[in-house]
Design a protein around this motif. Structure first.
Motif, PDB file in Angstrom:
ATOM      1  N   GLN A 459      -1.729  -7.589  -6.835  1.00 29.64           N
ATOM      2  CA  GLN A 459      -1.955  -6.298  -7.492  1.00 29.64           C
ATOM      3  C   GLN A 459      -2.939  -6.419  -8.654  1.00 29.64           C
ATOM      4  O   GLN A 459      -3.594  -5.441  -9.032  1.00 29.64           O
ATOM      5  CB  GLN A 459      -0.628  -5.699  -7.986  1.00 29.64           C
ATOM      6  N   SER A 462      -6.747  -5.186  -8.928  1.00 27.32           N
ATOM      7  CA  SER A 462      -7.169  -3.880  -9.456  1.00 27.32           C
ATOM      8  C   SER A 462      -7.732  -3.982 -10.871  1.00 27.32           C
ATOM      9  O   SER A 462      -8.528  -3.147 -11.295  1.00 27.32           O
ATOM     10  CB  SER A 462      -5.986  -2.907  -9.455  1.00 27.32           C
ATOM     11  N   HIS A 513      -6.795  -4.981   1.155  1.00 29.81           N
ATOM     12  CA  HIS A 513      -6.420  -4.637  -0.221  1.00 29.81           C
ATOM     13  C   HIS A 513      -7.590  -4.848  -1.182  1.00 29.81           C
ATOM     14  O   HIS A 513      -7.816  -4.037  -2.081  1.00 29.81           O
ATOM     15  CB  HIS A 513      -5.215  -5.476  -0.659  1.00 29.81           C
TER      16      HIS A 513
END
Length: 584
Positions: A459, A462, A513
């Protein structure tokens, strides 16, 4: 002057030239984070407190100034632990500041588990992995505790500190001219004349000396002094992973690279056959010395220079340290580099020839790719090292990734390798990359990670877009945890449980992703024109993410299996050949 406690904390950090703090918000940290922003410190919010701790650690490593994290109480504090361990075991100075429940909600000495919401006893929790850990009891002690913590973090053997600050104390207004301060007590560890004379005698009587260079060289910032030392004595040297980026001279034949259980065969032969070991800033852990420790350079005299006397004392019943010098490498080099010693190359010319013979005889001979649809990891790192700019910073995650890199990578001068070398936490590289690029905007930052490591905190991809950070990420996709599979091959008859995506681990499409997080994505599946493709990726502007497909059968080779001495690297040499190579 009247000032809010949280403002005083921010003012202190700013004065210490800490221009970035890594934060995760929470009720008990609101005032800390607000004050940091107010005092024009860049507050960098990450998506997990563990990432904040790791980013602050990397910030300290790359700037050689202290890093800082602000986090809330309870789970906000407990999530820091893995990152704090990385800083502690690698002796990296970091200030971790956690919010705590208000003093009037604290359980104190009551035998209950909690009174305040999200109350956790941080001092008990962090005491064993910090140099100093304290809960603020009264607001008037804040400057004393800040100054004390900062000094302790940066003195002697460096390391992280943690201040736990109750919410109500953060909000109090105090007079900063009427509060107590910390008085610094300087205690320099010098070198005695007797130690210098013994050092001279040992080095002059040696015919097969080897230098071992450790992380202490980076922590003491003595790269230049070390180069002078090498020039003065002209001794072959090996490096621990932590300073594998150290380059004395381009193509120096006596730079033997990394050694130890995951080193190179010729490096291990040189260490094991030496008659004098000079260890500079290395704690000589078992990953380096092999097992049992008594097998390490059996017939060599040993000189160990380490700032922590306890690291020297630990060998008391394992092998003899003939000369121990507990001091900072700055002090050591200052004294030794001034010595007038007539050190003749004649004494060790035969030794150097033998070392060159080992280098020719036992190069890193890796297998070819298993199929047309995968890339040899050793070949990948060999190509990457050729393609990277000379001032690049490379950040690696753990497992086979760091082992392959350190065995193969041919570093150029001014390059820097970052990794949490002793804790080796999976997922360290992404937050470290964020911190590094924030402060090294004009240098290329290359992150190399594995699919196992990236799964822990992808994550954070990002945050590269969120902070406009252009990095290059290479993902080594080998279907899970290859170093664990290699261990399972050795001990568990190749039962790959919880280590392979071809069996029970979930598969993650990381390119998907990465694309959503603003990266240009690529995938390389064979060695054909790999150099050309990697050069192109490195030259592209913006953020790039490239998956390198590696067959899951690839492991680290050579390596020393547990219980074996360092000269017995697998795949094993013929017994007669090995016996012939051992000079002792």
């Amino acid at each position: 002057m009247k000032i809010k406690v949280s403002d005083l904390i921010a003012k202190f950090l700013k004065k210490k030239k800490i221009n970035h703090v890594f934060v995760f918000t929470g009720g008990a940290a609101l005032h800390l984070i607000d004050s940091a922003k107010k005092h024009k410190i860049n507050t960098i919010p990450l998506l997990h407190e563990q990432s904040c701790a790791m980013a602050a650690d990397a910030y300290s490593r790359v700037t050689q100034n202290i890093g800082a994290t602000l986090s809330t109480s309870g789970p906000g504090a407990t999530n820091l632990v893995t990152g704090v361990c990385g800083a502690y075991f690698d002796s990296v100075p970091v200030i971790y500041i956690t919010g705590q429940v208000a003093t009037f909600r604290s359980k104190g000495k009551l035998k209950v588990r909690q009174i305040g919401f999200q109350e956790t006893d941080c001092v008990s929790l962090f005491k064993s992995v910090t140099k100093y850990c304290v809960k603020l009891k009264k607001s008037s002690d804040i400057l004393y505790e800040l100054e004390k913590a900062y000094y302790i973090a940066n003195s002697g053997r460096k390391g992280p500190v943690l201040l736990d600050i109750p919410d109500n104390l953060q909000r109090e207004i105090i007079d900063d001219t009427k509060i107590r301060r910390y008085v610094i007590k300087k205690n320099k560890k010098n070198i005695s004349k007797n130690q210098i004379e013994r050092f001279k005698k040992l080095i002059l009587n040696s015919k097969r000396p080897i230098l071992i260079l450790g992380w202490g060289m980076h922590l003491s910032n003595t790269y230049i002094e070390c180069k002078k030392f090498i020039k003065k004595f002209n001794i072959p040297y090996v490096k621990t992973w932590a300073v594998s980026h150290f380059v004395n001279k381009k193509n120096n034949p006596y730079n033997l690279g990394t050694w130890g259980t995951h080193g190179k065969r010729y490096s291990n032969f040189a260490v094991q056959n030496s008659d004098l070991i000079i260890s500079l800033g290395s704690r000589l852990d078992t990953k380096a010395t092999g097992t049992p420790p008594s097998s390490f350079a059996r017939n060599a005299k040993k000189i160990m220079i380490d700032i922590d006397i306890n690291e020297i004392k630990k060998f008391k019943n394992k092998f003899k340290i003939d000369l121990s010098i507990s001091t900072d490498l700055k002090i050591f080099f200052k004294k030794i580099n001034k010595l007038k010693i007539k050190f003749s190359d004649k004494n060790i010319n035969r030794w150097k020839k033998k070392i060159l013979n080992w280098k020719d005889k036992y190069p890193l001979d890796y297998k070819k790719s298993f199929s047309k649809n995968d890339i040899n990891p050793y070949n990948f790192f060999k190509v990457l090292s050729k393609c990277m700019r000379s001032d690049s910073i490379i950040i690696s995650d753990t497992g086979c990734t760091i082992a392959w890199l350190c065995q193969t990578f041919n570093f150029k001068e001014n390059q820097l390798l970052l990794h949490d070398f002793n804790n080796t936490a999976m997922g360290w590289a992404l937050p470290a990359g964020i911190a590094t690029k924030l402060v090294m905007k004009n240098r290329d930052v290359i992150i190399v990670t594995g699919d196992g490591s990236l799964s822990l905190n992808f994550q954070e991809l990002s945050n590269f877009k969120n902070n406009n950070l252009n990095v290059k990420i290479f993902l080594l996709d080998n279907g899970g945890h290859s170093m664990i599979r290699q261990t399972q091959d050795t001990w568990l008859k190749s039962k790959h449980i919880a280590s392979s995506t071809s069996k029970d681990l979930p598969k993650i499409n990381f390119n998907f992703h990465a694309l959503k997080f603003g990266f240009k994505t690529f995938k390389l599946t064979n060695d054909i024109h790999m150099s050309k493709k990697i050069k192109k990726i490195l030259k592209l502007k913006g953020r790039t993410f490239c998956t390198i497909k590696i067959d899951e059968r690839f492991g680290v080779e050579p390596q020393v299996l547990f219980g074996k001495p360092n000269e017995e690297m697998s795949p094993l040499l013929d017994e007669k050949v090995l016996k012939k190579e051992m000079l002792n």
